[in-house]
Motif scaffolding. Structure first.
Motif, PDB file in Angstrom:
ATOM      1  N   ILE A 147     -15.961   3.297  -6.328  1.00  0.00           N
ATOM      2  CA  ILE A 147     -14.558   3.319  -5.927  1.00  0.00           C
ATOM      3  C   ILE A 147     -13.729   3.725  -7.134  1.00  0.00           C
ATOM      4  O   ILE A 147     -13.835   3.125  -8.198  1.00  0.00           O
ATOM      5  CB  ILE A 147     -14.108   1.946  -5.410  1.00  0.00           C
ATOM      6  N   HIS A 201      -0.780  -0.780   2.094  1.00  0.00           N
ATOM      7  CA  HIS A 201      -1.870   0.063   2.614  1.00  0.00           C
ATOM      8  C   HIS A 201      -2.630   0.642   1.416  1.00  0.00           C
ATOM      9  O   HIS A 201      -2.459   1.796   1.057  1.00  0.00           O
ATOM     10  CB  HIS A 201      -1.338   1.161   3.531  1.00  0.00           C
ATOM     11  N   ALA A 202      -3.485  -0.166   0.834  1.00  0.00           N
ATOM     12  CA  ALA A 202      -4.117   0.168  -0.449  1.00  0.00           C
ATOM     13  C   ALA A 202      -4.961   1.432  -0.399  1.00  0.00           C
ATOM     14  O   ALA A 202      -5.062   2.151  -1.389  1.00  0.00           O
ATOM     15  CB  ALA A 202      -4.966  -1.002  -0.944  1.00  0.00           C
ATOM     16  N   CYS A 203      -5.602   1.725   0.726  1.00  0.00           N
ATOM     17  CA  CYS A 203      -6.474   2.905   0.794  1.00  0.00           C
ATOM     18  C   CYS A 203      -5.725   4.145   1.254  1.00  0.00           C
ATOM     19  O   CYS A 203      -6.325   5.214   1.402  1.00  0.00           O
ATOM     20  CB  CYS A 203      -7.676   2.648   1.700  1.00  0.00           C
ATOM     21  N   GLU A 235     -10.235   2.317   5.132  1.00  0.00           N
ATOM     22  CA  GLU A 235     -11.225   1.949   4.128  1.00  0.00           C
ATOM     23  C   GLU A 235     -10.884   0.623   3.451  1.00  0.00           C
ATOM     24  O   GLU A 235     -11.548   0.219   2.507  1.00  0.00           O
ATOM     25  CB  GLU A 235     -11.356   3.063   3.096  1.00  0.00           C
ATOM     26  N   CYS A 236      -9.811  -0.038   3.913  1.00  0.00           N
ATOM     27  CA  CYS A 236      -9.472  -1.378   3.438  1.00  0.00           C
ATOM     28  C   CYS A 236      -8.815  -2.120   4.589  1.00  0.00           C
ATOM     29  O   CYS A 236      -8.553  -1.548   5.642  1.00  0.00           O
ATOM     30  CB  CYS A 236      -8.548  -1.331   2.219  1.00  0.00           C
ATOM     31  N   SER A 237      -8.518  -3.410   4.394  1.00  0.00           N
ATOM     32  CA  SER A 237      -7.908  -4.197   5.461  1.00  0.00           C
ATOM     33  C   SER A 237      -6.501  -4.653   5.106  1.00  0.00           C
ATOM     34  O   SER A 237      -5.931  -5.499   5.792  1.00  0.00           O
ATOM     35  CB  SER A 237      -8.771  -5.425   5.759  1.00  0.00           C
ATOM     36  N   THR A 238      -5.909  -4.092   4.040  1.00  0.00           N
ATOM     37  CA  THR A 238      -4.633  -4.619   3.554  1.00  0.00           C
ATOM     38  C   THR A 238      -3.466  -4.347   4.500  1.00  0.00           C
ATOM     39  O   THR A 238      -2.445  -5.023   4.425  1.00  0.00           O
ATOM     40  CB  THR A 238      -4.294  -4.045   2.165  1.00  0.00           C
ATOM     41  N   GLN A 240     -13.629   6.271  -2.333  1.00  0.00           N
ATOM     42  CA  GLN A 240     -15.040   6.264  -2.683  1.00  0.00           C
ATOM     43  C   GLN A 240     -15.512   7.689  -2.922  1.00  0.00           C
ATOM     44  O   GLN A 240     -15.200   8.596  -2.137  1.00  0.00           O
ATOM     45  CB  GLN A 240     -15.859   5.611  -1.570  1.00  0.00           C
ATOM     46  N   LEU A 256     -15.131  -1.849   9.931  1.00  0.00           N
ATOM     47  CA  LEU A 256     -14.492  -2.758   8.986  1.00  0.00           C
ATOM     48  C   LEU A 256     -14.258  -4.131   9.617  1.00  0.00           C
ATOM     49  O   LEU A 256     -14.437  -5.164   8.959  1.00  0.00           O
ATOM     50  CB  LEU A 256     -13.165  -2.159   8.510  1.00  0.00           C
TER      51      LEU A 256
END
Length: 308
Positions: A228, A35-37, A42-45, A119, A67
């Protein structure tokens, strides 16, 4: 009916509470779910593919839908950080799972103080030394390193004084970010630092003249916008980096000094943020390499004394 979650490829049957996201459930029960964000959509990981029970999953909220539209995700690919389960049986699979992902996730757990990507508005300053290559070719390598260390030592003190963060040393150049800890004064801090950098070089030049019969002339470019910010790198070496179009534009602005014979150029966004406190000499409407259209740049009036 009690919510029921089965997760592949872990082959784990998990308890999931009403209102609890899939990501929260997997993390709470020991699955190294990427879960990078940080679970902020804010990301899709953290995405999962829902194999059964999509009807029991909460509808996409606005953040997830934005997203999903951007990445053209199928209806059954959901962000685990935003998806909750309301009754019934849900079977899902995490498509992002390899050794490197697991190592990166472990690093995030081990270093909770290190900032994940987010961001924010920052002022990005690039500087370089005019005709540095000619200078470096003439002197012995040890002298070059000695002078650069002396130069960067002075620049680092100035950056710290004005609440900046040196993101990179690039040969003879610097990339500095302002606004990480003092966002309200990002632009004024960056402008004051730029002025101080130019003044400090003038104090360094007598030494260079005496020792090497040469002098430094520094060029600066400054832009203000969204970027970012987050820690990147490998185990044992991670640094806070700033990435995005704002960084690229700032670098192009610095390069434009060569074309116009200027020392300190800033973008229109900097001028708008600084207001009447900023004195400029002239403006240029110019293309920037790799960017569409024309961009208005302003030459900053160099101050002989510190800005009030």
């Amino acid at each position: 009916m009690t919510p029921h979650l089965y997760v592949l490829p872990d082959h784990r049957d998990l308890a999931i509470a009403p209102g609890q996201s899939i990501l929260a459930a997997t993390l709470a029960q020991g699955i190294a779910h990427v879960h990078a964000c940080g679970g902020k959509a804010e990301c899709s990981t953290c995405r999962v593919q829902v194999l059964e029970g999509l009807a029991y999953c909460s509808p996409r909220n606005a953040c997830e839908q934005a997203l999903a539209t951007r990445l053209n995700l199928p209806d059954n690919v959901r962000l685990a950080c935003q998806t909750t389960v309301a009754g019934g049986h849900v079977r899902c699979s995490r498509p992002i799972l390899d050794t490197l992902d697991l190592e990166l996730t472990a690093q995030e757990f081990e270093n909770p103080d290190q900032q994940l990507g987010q961001q924010q508005r920052v002022a990005v300053l690039f500087s370089d030394i005019q005709d540095y290559t000619v200078f470096a070719d003439i002197l012995p390598p040890y002298d070059v390193i000695h002078i650069l260390n002396r130069y960067f030592g002075v620049m680092s003190e100035i950056v710290a004084t004005h609440h900046g963060y040196i993101s990179d040393f690039i040969g003879d150049g610097l990339m500095v970010v302002f606004g990480l800890e003092h966002p309200a004064t990002a632009v004024t801090d960056a402008l004051a630092a730029g002025q101080a950098m130019l003044r400090s070089v003038e104090k360094l030049n007598p030494y260079l003249q005496q020792m090497y019969n040469c002098s430094f002339h520094v060029r600066i470019g400054l832009h203000y916008g969204e970027a970012i910010v987050g820690h990147i790198g490998a185990r044992g070496f991670r640094k806070l980096a700033t990435i995005g179009d704002t960084v690229n534009v700032a670098a192009r602005i610095e390069s434009a000094n060569k074309k116009y014979g200027t020392q300190f150029l800033v973008s229109e966004e900097v001028v708008q943020a600084a207001g009447t406190a900023l004195q400029v000499n002239q403006a240029f409407l110019t293309p920037l390499k790799g960017k569409k259209g024309l961009h208005r740049l302003y030459e900053v009036a160099i101050q002989t004394a510190p800005m009030e």
